[in-house]
Write a protein that holds these residues in place. Structure first.
Motif, PDB file in Angstrom:
ATOM      1  N   UNK A   1       0.836  -1.210   0.000  1.00 20.53           N
ATOM      2  CA  UNK A   1       0.000   0.000   0.000  1.00 20.53           C
ATOM      3  C   UNK A   1       0.871   1.261   0.000  1.00 20.53           C
ATOM      4  N   UNK A   2       1.927   1.211  -0.798  1.00 18.24           N
ATOM      5  CA  UNK A   2       2.880   2.325  -0.868  1.00 18.24           C
ATOM      6  C   UNK A   2       2.367   3.430  -1.771  1.00 18.24           C
ATOM      7  N   UNK A   3       2.652   4.665  -1.380  1.00 20.63           N
ATOM      8  CA  UNK A   3       2.330   5.827  -2.208  1.00 20.63           C
ATOM      9  C   UNK A   3       3.491   6.190  -3.126  1.00 20.63           C
ATOM     10  N   UNK A   4       4.695   5.829  -2.710  1.00 22.06           N
ATOM     11  CA  UNK A   4       5.883   6.142  -3.499  1.00 22.06           C
ATOM     12  C   UNK A   4       6.965   5.126  -3.193  1.00 22.06           C
ATOM     13  N   UNK A   5       8.023   5.170  -3.986  1.00 20.68           N
ATOM     14  CA  UNK A   5       9.117   4.238  -3.763  1.00 20.68           C
ATOM     15  C   UNK A   5      10.420   4.810  -4.312  1.00 20.68           C
ATOM     16  N   UNK A   6      11.507   4.258  -3.821  1.00 19.59           N
ATOM     17  CA  UNK A   6      12.852   4.556  -4.328  1.00 19.59           C
ATOM     18  C   UNK A   6      13.494   3.231  -4.685  1.00 19.59           C
ATOM     19  N   UNK A   7      13.989   3.109  -5.911  1.00 22.09           N
ATOM     20  CA  UNK A   7      14.694   1.887  -6.300  1.00 22.09           C
ATOM     21  C   UNK A   7      16.189   2.118  -6.190  1.00 22.09           C
ATOM     22  N   UNK A   8      16.879   1.066  -5.811  1.00 18.80           N
ATOM     23  CA  UNK A   8      18.323   1.135  -5.590  1.00 18.80           C
ATOM     24  C   UNK A   8      18.965  -0.113  -6.165  1.00 18.80           C
ATOM     25  N   UNK A   9      20.113   0.057  -6.822  1.00 16.28           N
ATOM     26  CA  UNK A   9      20.920  -1.115  -7.125  1.00 16.28           C
ATOM     27  C   UNK A   9      22.391  -0.742  -7.023  1.00 16.28           C
ATOM     28  N   UNK A  10      23.226  -1.759  -6.995  1.00 13.80           N
ATOM     29  CA  UNK A  10      24.661  -1.550  -6.788  1.00 13.80           C
ATOM     30  C   UNK A  10      25.443  -1.843  -8.059  1.00 13.80           C
TER      31      UNK A  10
END
Length: 225
Positions: A166-175
């Protein structure tokens, strides 16, 4: 006649020094004590100094990759397991905002979590931070695992996770295991796809952050979002 090995008295003196004023311990002495919790019947000073010589700092020792540590004579399976535990402890300390559903104070919170969790990996992984409409961190999860220089992330899979939380926003991360934080052309393209998929569902993709052991790159700050 005292039959105890000579290093027992030395280790006792280090522990006493620790109790009185831990700041007075040299870096190699701190490392001696850490090693001594596993190598109970061995003088750990030579190994501590060798590790610092090879990896230069305590940070370098703790963040060395398993293959690098295995190359150090005397660094066996028991210490490898202990190092994994230490790294997991550090990663979870950085992830405390996720465990407490804290309001993020800024992008640095996610960068710190990501570098602690992904910075020294020898393969790529995609993670995502899912946030509510008050920027509280709902979840911090691995999305997919790849190889030494590539990993795939599918917008549908990521958005399904976001909806599940039930997220309103997100941040994606990778290395980037190679140490170069700059995005590849596929990194930029998948970011655009994720943003578009999020718009369709009303979920904002706030940033795509690439981390290495020492630095990071924000696609949002560099104008790619």
């Amino acid at each position: 006649m005292d039959s105890k090995p000579h290093y027992h008295g030395h280790r006792d003196r280090l522990r006493e020094k620790l109790r009185k004023d831990a700041t007075q311990l040299a870096d190699y002495e701190v490392l001696e004590l850490v090693l001594g919790t596993v190598l109970l019947r061995r003088d750990t000073k030579p190994l501590a100094k060798e590790l610092l010589f090879r990896f230069r700092t305590l940070h370098g020792v703790l963040n060395a990759r398993p293959s690098e540590l295995r190359a150090v004579p005397g660094f066996g399976p028991s210490l490898q397991a202990h190092w994994m535990l230490l790294r997991e402890l550090m990663a979870r300390c950085h992830e405390s905002p996720a465990r407490e559903r804290a309001v993020l104070s800024g992008p640095s919170d996610i960068v710190n979590m990501a570098r602690a969790r992904l910075g020294n990996l020898a393969h790529e992984e995609f993670w995502a931070a899912f946030l509510d409409n008050q920027n509280r961190l709902l979840a911090w999860e691995r999305v997919t695992t790849g190889t030494v220089n590539t990993t795939m992330i599918y917008p549908r899979d990521l958005m399904e996770k976001a909806l599940g939380h039930k997220a309103s926003s997100l941040v994606v991360v990778h290395n980037h295991p190679g140490g170069n934080p700059f995005p590849s052309t596929p990194d930029i393209e998948i970011t655009r796809q994720l943003v578009q998929s999020g718009k369709t569902l009303g979920i904002r993709v706030l940033d795509h952050i690439i981390v290495t052991e020492d630095t990071h790159y924000s696609l949002r700050d560099e104008g790619h979002l």
